[in-house]
Design a protein around this motif. Structure first.
Motif, PDB file in Angstrom:
ATOM      1  N   GLY A  56     -52.564  -5.545  -7.442  1.00 49.61           N
ATOM      2  CA  GLY A  56     -51.610  -5.052  -8.426  1.00 49.61           C
ATOM      3  C   GLY A  56     -52.077  -5.336  -9.844  1.00 49.61           C
ATOM      4  N   TYR A  57     -51.323  -4.834 -10.798  1.00 51.69           N
ATOM      5  CA  TYR A  57     -51.698  -4.977 -12.203  1.00 51.69           C
ATOM      6  C   TYR A  57     -51.766  -6.450 -12.609  1.00 51.69           C
ATOM      7  CZ  TYR A  57     -51.489  -4.751 -17.260  1.00 51.69           C
ATOM      8  OH  TYR A  57     -51.760  -4.926 -18.596  1.00 51.69           O
ATOM      9  N   ASP A  58     -50.782  -7.237 -12.224  1.00 46.94           N
ATOM     10  CA  ASP A  58     -50.750  -8.647 -12.635  1.00 46.94           C
ATOM     11  C   ASP A  58     -51.907  -9.446 -12.052  1.00 46.94           C
ATOM     12  OD1 ASP A  58     -48.488  -8.303 -14.225  1.00 46.94           O
ATOM     13  OD2 ASP A  58     -47.117  -8.728 -12.562  1.00 46.94           O
ATOM     14  N   GLY A  59     -52.391  -9.050 -10.897  1.00 44.55           N
ATOM     15  CA  GLY A  59     -53.508  -9.750 -10.274  1.00 44.55           C
ATOM     16  C   GLY A  59     -54.873  -9.264 -10.716  1.00 44.55           C
ATOM     17  N   LEU A  60     -54.913  -8.208 -11.502  1.00 45.64           N
ATOM     18  CA  LEU A  60     -56.179  -7.673 -12.012  1.00 45.64           C
ATOM     19  C   LEU A  60     -56.623  -8.511 -13.204  1.00 45.64           C
ATOM     20  CD1 LEU A  60     -58.334  -5.386 -12.131  1.00 45.64           C
ATOM     21  CD2 LEU A  60     -56.752  -4.153 -13.634  1.00 45.64           C
ATOM     22  N   THR A  61     -57.826  -9.079 -13.121  1.00 47.89           N
ATOM     23  CA  THR A  61     -58.357  -9.871 -14.227  1.00 47.89           C
ATOM     24  C   THR A  61     -59.784  -9.438 -14.534  1.00 47.89           C
ATOM     25  OG1 THR A  61     -59.290 -11.590 -12.798  1.00 47.89           O
ATOM     26  CG2 THR A  61     -56.986 -11.888 -13.528  1.00 47.89           C
ATOM     27  N   MET A  62     -60.176  -9.686 -15.757  1.00 46.63           N
ATOM     28  CA  MET A  62     -61.555  -9.391 -16.159  1.00 46.63           C
ATOM     29  C   MET A  62     -62.528 -10.259 -15.348  1.00 46.63           C
ATOM     30  SD  MET A  62     -61.285  -7.042 -18.560  1.00 46.63           S
ATOM     31  CE  MET A  62     -62.332  -7.016 -20.004  1.00 46.63           C
ATOM     32  N   GLU A  63     -62.151 -11.495 -15.097  1.00 48.01           N
ATOM     33  CA  GLU A  63     -62.995 -12.396 -14.321  1.00 48.01           C
ATOM     34  C   GLU A  63     -63.160 -11.874 -12.891  1.00 48.01           C
ATOM     35  OE1 GLU A  63     -60.370 -13.326 -16.194  1.00 48.01           O
ATOM     36  OE2 GLU A  63     -61.467 -14.282 -17.829  1.00 48.01           O
ATOM     37  N   GLY A  64     -62.078 -11.400 -12.322  1.00 49.40           N
ATOM     38  CA  GLY A  64     -62.142 -10.838 -10.978  1.00 49.40           C
ATOM     39  C   GLY A  64     -63.041  -9.615 -10.918  1.00 49.40           C
ATOM     40  N   VAL A  65     -62.943  -8.768 -11.933  1.00 52.92           N
ATOM     41  CA  VAL A  65     -63.799  -7.575 -11.998  1.00 52.92           C
ATOM     42  C   VAL A  65     -65.260  -7.994 -12.101  1.00 52.92           C
ATOM     43  CG1 VAL A  65     -64.413  -5.546 -13.364  1.00 52.92           C
ATOM     44  CG2 VAL A  65     -61.999  -6.082 -12.929  1.00 52.92           C
ATOM     45  N   ALA A  66     -65.532  -8.994 -12.936  1.00 51.19           N
ATOM     46  CA  ALA A  66     -66.910  -9.467 -13.084  1.00 51.19           C
ATOM     47  C   ALA A  66     -67.446  -9.971 -11.750  1.00 51.19           C
ATOM     48  CB  ALA A  66     -66.974 -10.559 -14.148  1.00 51.19           C
ATOM     49  N   ALA A  67     -66.646 -10.779 -11.071  1.00 47.17           N
ATOM     50  CA  ALA A  67     -67.093 -11.326  -9.780  1.00 47.17           C
ATOM     51  C   ALA A  67     -67.292 -10.219  -8.749  1.00 47.17           C
ATOM     52  CB  ALA A  67     -66.074 -12.350  -9.272  1.00 47.17           C
ATOM     53  N   ARG A  68     -66.357  -9.285  -8.667  1.00 45.14           N
ATOM     54  CA  ARG A  68     -66.439  -8.211  -7.661  1.00 45.14           C
ATOM     55  C   ARG A  68     -67.601  -7.264  -7.951  1.00 45.14           C
ATOM     56  NH1 ARG A  68     -62.487  -5.518  -4.205  1.00 45.14           N
ATOM     57  NH2 ARG A  68     -61.692  -7.638  -4.031  1.00 45.14           N
ATOM     58  N   SER A  69     -67.819  -6.940  -9.218  1.00 46.87           N
ATOM     59  CA  SER A  69     -68.847  -5.955  -9.572  1.00 46.87           C
ATOM     60  C   SER A  69     -70.234  -6.561  -9.674  1.00 46.87           C
ATOM     61  CB  SER A  69     -68.493  -5.279 -10.892  1.00 46.87           C
ATOM     62  OG  SER A  69     -68.557  -6.207 -11.969  1.00 46.87           O
ATOM     63  N   GLY A  70     -70.308  -7.898  -9.814  1.00 43.28           N
ATOM     64  CA  GLY A  70     -71.608  -8.539  -9.998  1.00 43.28           C
ATOM     65  C   GLY A  70     -72.149  -8.368 -11.409  1.00 43.28           C
ATOM     66  N   VAL A  71     -71.286  -7.987 -12.337  1.00 44.03           N
ATOM     67  CA  VAL A  71     -71.673  -7.795 -13.733  1.00 44.03           C
ATOM     68  C   VAL A  71     -71.116  -8.968 -14.537  1.00 44.03           C
ATOM     69  CG1 VAL A  71     -71.445  -6.296 -15.752  1.00 44.03           C
ATOM     70  CG2 VAL A  71     -71.685  -5.286 -13.474  1.00 44.03           C
ATOM     71  N   HIS A  72     -71.925  -9.508 -15.400  1.00 43.05           N
ATOM     72  CA  HIS A  72     -71.499 -10.677 -16.172  1.00 43.05           C
ATOM     73  C   HIS A  72     -70.276 -10.340 -17.026  1.00 43.05           C
ATOM     74  CE1 HIS A  72     -71.654 -14.210 -18.755  1.00 43.05           C
ATOM     75  NE2 HIS A  72     -72.393 -14.750 -17.800  1.00 43.05           N
ATOM     76  N   LYS A  73     -69.375 -11.317 -17.104  1.00 41.62           N
ATOM     77  CA  LYS A  73     -68.113 -11.136 -17.827  1.00 41.62           C
ATOM     78  C   LYS A  73     -68.342 -10.753 -19.291  1.00 41.62           C
ATOM     79  CE  LYS A  73     -65.621 -14.799 -18.557  1.00 41.62           C
ATOM     80  NZ  LYS A  73     -64.693 -15.939 -18.413  1.00 41.62           N
ATOM     81  N   THR A  74     -69.371 -11.307 -19.916  1.00 36.62           N
ATOM     82  CA  THR A  74     -69.605 -10.977 -21.329  1.00 36.62           C
ATOM     83  C   THR A  74     -69.981  -9.508 -21.504  1.00 36.62           C
ATOM     84  OG1 THR A  74     -71.900 -11.745 -21.191  1.00 36.62           O
ATOM     85  CG2 THR A  74     -70.249 -13.314 -22.013  1.00 36.62           C
ATOM     86  N   THR A  75     -70.662  -8.936 -20.531  1.00 35.47           N
ATOM     87  CA  THR A  75     -70.988  -7.502 -20.596  1.00 35.47           C
ATOM     88  C   THR A  75     -69.712  -6.676 -20.539  1.00 35.47           C
ATOM     89  OG1 THR A  75     -73.132  -7.865 -19.555  1.00 35.47           O
ATOM     90  CG2 THR A  75     -72.230  -5.625 -19.448  1.00 35.47           C
ATOM     91  N   ILE A  76     -68.805  -7.067 -19.672  1.00 33.27           N
ATOM     92  CA  ILE A  76     -67.546  -6.330 -19.537  1.00 33.27           C
ATOM     93  C   ILE A  76     -66.743  -6.435 -20.830  1.00 33.27           C
ATOM     94  CG2 ILE A  76     -65.357  -6.217 -18.278  1.00 33.27           C
ATOM     95  CD1 ILE A  76     -66.974  -7.145 -15.788  1.00 33.27           C
ATOM     96  N   TYR A  77     -66.640  -7.636 -21.382  1.00 33.87           N
ATOM     97  CA  TYR A  77     -65.890  -7.810 -22.633  1.00 33.87           C
ATOM     98  C   TYR A  77     -66.565  -7.114 -23.814  1.00 33.87           C
ATOM     99  CZ  TYR A  77     -62.282 -11.034 -21.023  1.00 33.87           C
ATOM    100  OH  TYR A  77     -61.187 -11.579 -20.412  1.00 33.87           O
ATOM    101  N   ARG A  78     -67.855  -6.930 -23.753  1.00 33.46           N
ATOM    102  CA  ARG A  78     -68.560  -6.232 -24.830  1.00 33.46           C
ATOM    103  C   ARG A  78     -68.086  -4.772 -24.905  1.00 33.46           C
ATOM    104  NH1 ARG A  78     -73.821  -6.776 -23.248  1.00 33.46           N
ATOM    105  NH2 ARG A  78     -73.704  -8.940 -23.917  1.00 33.46           N
ATOM    106  N   TRP A  79     -67.742  -4.203 -23.756  1.00 33.85           N
ATOM    107  CA  TRP A  79     -67.361  -2.793 -23.720  1.00 33.85           C
ATOM    108  C   TRP A  79     -65.849  -2.587 -23.733  1.00 33.85           C
ATOM    109  CZ3 TRP A  79     -70.513   1.087 -24.664  1.00 33.85           C
ATOM    110  CH2 TRP A  79     -71.883   0.810 -24.630  1.00 33.85           C
ATOM    111  N   TRP A  80     -65.108  -3.523 -23.138  1.00 30.98           N
ATOM    112  CA  TRP A  80     -63.653  -3.375 -23.043  1.00 30.98           C
ATOM    113  C   TRP A  80     -63.009  -4.696 -23.457  1.00 30.98           C
ATOM    114  CZ3 TRP A  80     -66.922  -1.935 -18.963  1.00 30.98           C
ATOM    115  CH2 TRP A  80     -67.173  -0.558 -18.904  1.00 30.98           C
ATOM    116  N   THR A  81     -62.171  -4.643 -24.474  1.00 34.48           N
ATOM    117  CA  THR A  81     -61.611  -5.864 -25.058  1.00 34.48           C
ATOM    118  C   THR A  81     -60.615  -6.578 -24.160  1.00 34.48           C
ATOM    119  OG1 THR A  81     -59.909  -4.556 -26.166  1.00 34.48           O
ATOM    120  CG2 THR A  81     -61.930  -5.035 -27.410  1.00 34.48           C
ATOM    121  N   ASP A  82     -59.968  -5.845 -23.269  1.00 35.31           N
ATOM    122  CA  ASP A  82     -58.978  -6.462 -22.381  1.00 35.31           C
ATOM    123  C   ASP A  82     -58.837  -5.614 -21.129  1.00 35.31           C
ATOM    124  OD1 ASP A  82     -57.299  -4.260 -23.038  1.00 35.31           O
ATOM    125  OD2 ASP A  82     -56.376  -5.384 -24.666  1.00 35.31           O
TER     126      ASP A  82
END
Length: 193
Positions: free
Chosen positions: A30-56
């Motif tokens: 769900g929306y509340d359980g969606l986190t940038m950290e979770g996306v980073a872990a699931r995608s294998g992409v470093h969190k800083t790369t994700i934050y570089r492109w999407w602020t939140d």
């Protein structure tokens, strides 16, 4: 501020992996359980790369909804308005009734009441309608429909039938449901194809 719509090619090389992870996590947690950290872990992409492109997560979710291959809705070109609308409604039904897209759509709708996500929903549907307008432009050029036919109304009627049956009534549409809906709408339009 959400900047969901990016130019084609914008984003990291791993954008589709990030979008896939975002939508999978949305569907699972769900929306509340969606986190940038979770996306980073699931995608294998470093969190800083994700934050570089999407602020939140709202900006990321918007980009995923608009740009993920999972929710693509290509404008068919079958040679007739009826054929195009049948292909389009069939694709919408598949998105609504098969995994993982069905769970993603349900989770996105559940969260759509939030102001930021309400704007995302508007962008998502505006983007899809813009892609569908070509169907009606071709139909006008072929003389299948009058120039004053409102494409948005036609799409709303057809999509509304699909969404209502699947998401609100929670029923599996019977065989031929999309064709029946398309034929009813075309009859009302005075289509002579």
């Amino acid at each position: 501020m959400v900047n969901a719509a990016r130019r084609p090619g914008d984003g990291p090389r791993q954008a589709q992996a990030i979008f896939t992870a975002t939508l999978e996590l949305l569907a699972e947690r769900g929306y509340d359980g969606l986190t940038m950290e979770g996306v980073a872990a699931r995608s294998g992409v470093h969190k800083t790369t994700i934050y570089r492109w999407w602020t939140d997560k709202d900006a990321l979710l918007g980009a995923a909804l608009l740009n993920s291959a999972l929710l693509e809705l290509p404008a068919p070109d079958t040679g007739t308005l009826r054929g195009d609308l049948l292909a389009l409604t069939g694709h919408v039904l598949r998105l609504l009734t098969t995994e993982p897209s069905a769970s993603v759509i349900t989770a996105a709708l559940t969260a759509a009441g939030r102001p930021v996500l309400s704007r995302l929903a508007h962008e998502f549907f505006a983007d899809r309608l813009a892609g569908e307008l070509v169907i009606f432009d071709r139909a006008r050029q072929r003389g299948e429909i009058a120039a004053d036919i409102d494409p948005k109304l036609v799409v709303d009627l057809l999509a509304g039938a699909m969404w209502t049956r699947v998401l609100l009534r929670q029923e599996q549409p019977p065989p031929g449901f999309a064709a029946q809906a398309v034929d009813l709408v075309l009859t009302a339009l005075g289509w002579s194809g």
